[in-house]
Design an enzyme around this catalytic site. Structure first.
Site, PDB file in Angstrom:
ATOM      1  N   ARG A 198       0.833  -1.220   0.000  1.00 16.01           N
ATOM      2  CA  ARG A 198       0.000   0.000   0.000  1.00 16.01           C
ATOM      3  C   ARG A 198       0.864   1.266   0.000  1.00 16.01           C
ATOM      4  NH1 ARG A 198      -4.814  -0.772   4.056  1.00 16.01           N
ATOM      5  NH2 ARG A 198      -5.526   1.065   2.911  1.00 16.01           N
ATOM      6  N   GLN A 231      -6.591   9.338   6.883  1.00  6.40           N
ATOM      7  CA  GLN A 231      -5.351   8.802   7.471  1.00  6.40           C
ATOM      8  C   GLN A 231      -4.212   9.798   7.271  1.00  6.40           C
ATOM      9  OE1 GLN A 231      -4.811   4.895   5.792  1.00  6.40           O
ATOM     10  NE2 GLN A 231      -6.515   4.038   6.958  1.00  6.40           N
ATOM     11  N   ASP A 271     -15.482   3.055   2.881  1.00  6.40           N
ATOM     12  CA  ASP A 271     -15.307   1.652   3.286  1.00  6.40           C
ATOM     13  C   ASP A 271     -16.536   0.795   2.971  1.00  6.40           C
ATOM     14  OD1 ASP A 271     -12.753   2.156   4.197  1.00  6.40           O
ATOM     15  OD2 ASP A 271     -13.413   2.623   6.227  1.00  6.40           O
TER      16      ASP A 271
HETATM   17  C1  S3P Z   1      -9.559   5.567   7.986  1.00  8.98           C
HETATM   18  C2  S3P Z   1      -9.578   6.318   6.839  1.00  8.98           C
HETATM   19  C3  S3P Z   1      -9.920   5.761   5.513  1.00  8.98           C
HETATM   20  C4  S3P Z   1     -10.655   4.441   5.650  1.00  8.98           C
HETATM   21  C5  S3P Z   1      -9.963   3.509   6.615  1.00  8.98           C
HETATM   22  C6  S3P Z   1      -9.909   4.134   7.999  1.00  8.98           C
HETATM   23  C7  S3P Z   1      -9.194   6.220   9.259  1.00  8.98           C
HETATM   24  O1  S3P Z   1      -8.726   5.542   4.778  1.00  8.98           O
HETATM   25  O2  S3P Z   1     -10.778   3.819   4.395  1.00  8.98           O
HETATM   26  O3  S3P Z   1     -10.664   2.280   6.702  1.00  8.98           O
HETATM   27  O4  S3P Z   1      -9.420   5.623  10.342  1.00  8.98           O
HETATM   28  O5  S3P Z   1      -8.667   7.348   9.207  1.00  8.98           O
HETATM   29  P1  S3P Z   1      -8.085   6.695   3.835  1.00  8.98           P
HETATM   30  O6  S3P Z   1      -7.577   7.764   4.720  1.00  8.98           O
HETATM   31  O7  S3P Z   1      -6.975   5.998   3.094  1.00  8.98           O
HETATM   32  O8  S3P Z   1      -9.196   7.138   2.936  1.00  8.98           O
END
Ligand code: S3P
Length: 432
Positions: free
Chosen positions: A121, A167, A314
């Site tokens: 990733r 994230q 998600d």
């Molecule tokens: C999350 C943010 C999302 C989500 C992941 C959890 C988080 O990812 O898809 O399951 O807890 O901040 P991305 O920031 O890559 O969109």
């Protein structure tokens, strides 16, 4: 290999799904860097959150876990200690990216590793903006784990995000807490704001401007331990919302679900598709929450695009499943982020729906799905491909099959929902 239950009599009953994954991660992280004790109730004991818990133990924080209750003896923002071995992030992108932001400002070096899926990733999306704060993160040549975070004094920065990602945003907020002045982080689209809400609760000054996109972070706050009650995870509840909508003779109530508007895209999707959904908000002084009632109904098709994606990111495999049982053609676009989740969720969702006889066209950033009234099974062996959400999507699809389907790699479900099959069995009234 798991034999998947069918539900000829539908699903009935009331269920409280486990605690929210995103909020459980953040409670561990923010509790660890606060002073004094933090208590977490209804903590999610999925493998992803246990990766975060172990990482903080490895960084010298004393944490007790009993059932779903956690006690953290916080060490403050400057009290973490270098781990004497690589930190294992398991399958968890959230642990990895948020920890990078936090560790970037610590006065020691950390090594981060993870499982095969996590090692594929993209991590440059975090390393590059952190370098603007003066952070140093060495990645593999492909821009992935394993990573070395070489802790540095960080500088205040104004940064415009290039991807809509909570994230990445949260990593930058955790870095900004350690900078030498106020920082501003600007989002492309609003994404989940659990980090901002929880940091405020712990005493930090984190402000979101009226545009809903610009976040200002004041550095070096004294964070004080708190009591956190984690609401139920809408991303887990979503499997049963969709199960209730598409499985004949169903009526389900899901209680105490987190209704933060940055997460409730699946509710809008269900409403637009004319599902029989009732939302009952409940009073709360922190994250919004409420009860959700879903009953079986006919579904209309849907079209969703880029602006809709963050609030349902998600749940997109489930949107595809709903579309596969709606009357007509549905379109999902602007969802290229799905390609860099635990699996390439455009490719894996298309593959699984085709096994069920669904006509689906794969697009670079989504898919076009022709709804059908019943499955026309082409392949009885479904697969999670090691992706928890794919595994659960398949289990929900199988409820409406009139032939027996199996699921390979079902253990992946433990990442976010260790009690999924027990909870499904509860709603099946023990029919499984
Ligand atoms: C999350 C943010 C999302 C989500 C992941 C959890 C988080 O990812 O898809 O399951 O807890 O901040 P991305 O920031 O890559 O969109």
């Amino acid at each position: 290999m798991k034999i998947l239950p069918t539900a000829p009599q539908g699903l009935q009953g009331t269920l409280q799904v486990p605690g929210d994954k995103s909020i459980s991660h953040r409670a561990l992280m923010i509790g660890s860097i606060s002073e004094g004790e933090t208590q977490i109730e209804n903590f999610l004991t999925g493998e992803d959150c246990l990766s975060t818990l172990q990482a903080f133990r490895d960084l010298g924080v004393q944490i007790e876990l009993t059932g779903t209750q956690v006690t953290i003896h916080g060490v403050g923002l400057t009290g973490l200690k270098a781990a004497n071995h690589p930190l294992d992030m398991g399958n968890s992108g959230t642990t990895t990216r948020l920890m990078m932001g936090l560790l970037a400002g610590q006065p020691f070096e950390s090594h981060l590793t993870g499982d095969d899926s996590l090692q594929k990733r993209p991590m440059k999306r975090v390393a590059e903006p952190l370098s603007q704060f003066g952070g140093r993160i060495d990645l593999s040549r492909a821009g992935t784990l394993p990573a070395t975070v070489i802790g540095q004094p960080l500088h205040a920065t104004n940064y415009q995000l290039k991807v809509a990602s909570a994230q990445v945003k949260s990593a930058l907020i955790l870095a900004a807490l350690q900078a030498d002045g106020p920082s501003t982080i600007k989002e492309l689209l609003p994404t989940r704001d659990h980090t901002e809400i929880m940091l405020r609760q712990f005493g930090a000054e984190v402000e979101t401007a009226a545009d809903g996109l610009t976040i200002t972070v004041q550095p070096q706050p004294k964070l004080r331990g708190q009591s956190v009650v984690v609401p139920s995870d809408i991303s887990s509840a979503a499997f049963f919302l969709v199960a209730g909508a598409i499985t004949p003779h169903s009526a389900i109530i899901l209680t105490n679900v987190n209704l933060n508007p940055t997460r409730t895209g699946i509710l809008q999707v269900l409403q637009k598709m004319q599902a029989d959904l009732t939302i009952t908000p409940k009073p709360s002084d922190g994250e919004p929450l409420g009860d959700l009632t879903i009953k079986t109904s006919d579904l209309a098709p849907i079209e969703i695009g880029a602006a809709d994606i963050p609030a349902v990111i998600d749940e997109l495999p489930l949107v595809a499943l709903l579309a596969a049982r709606a009357q007509g053609q549905s379109v999902i676009r602007g969802a290229e982020e799905l390609r860099v989740k635990e699996t390439d969720r455009i490719a894996t969702v298309v593959s699984e729906l085709r096994k069920l006889g669904v006509t689906v066209e794969e697009l670079p950033d989504g898919m076009i799905i022709q709804g059908r009234p019943a499955w026309d099974i082409q392949d009885h062996q479904l697969d999670s491909y090691g992706d928890h959400r794919l595994g659960m999507m398949n289990a929900i699809a199988a409820l409406t099959a009139d032939e027996q389907l199996t699921l390979a790699n079902e253990a992946a479900i433990r990442v976010s929902y260790p009690t999924f099959f027990a909870d499904l069995d509860h709603l099946l009234g023990g029919q499984a």
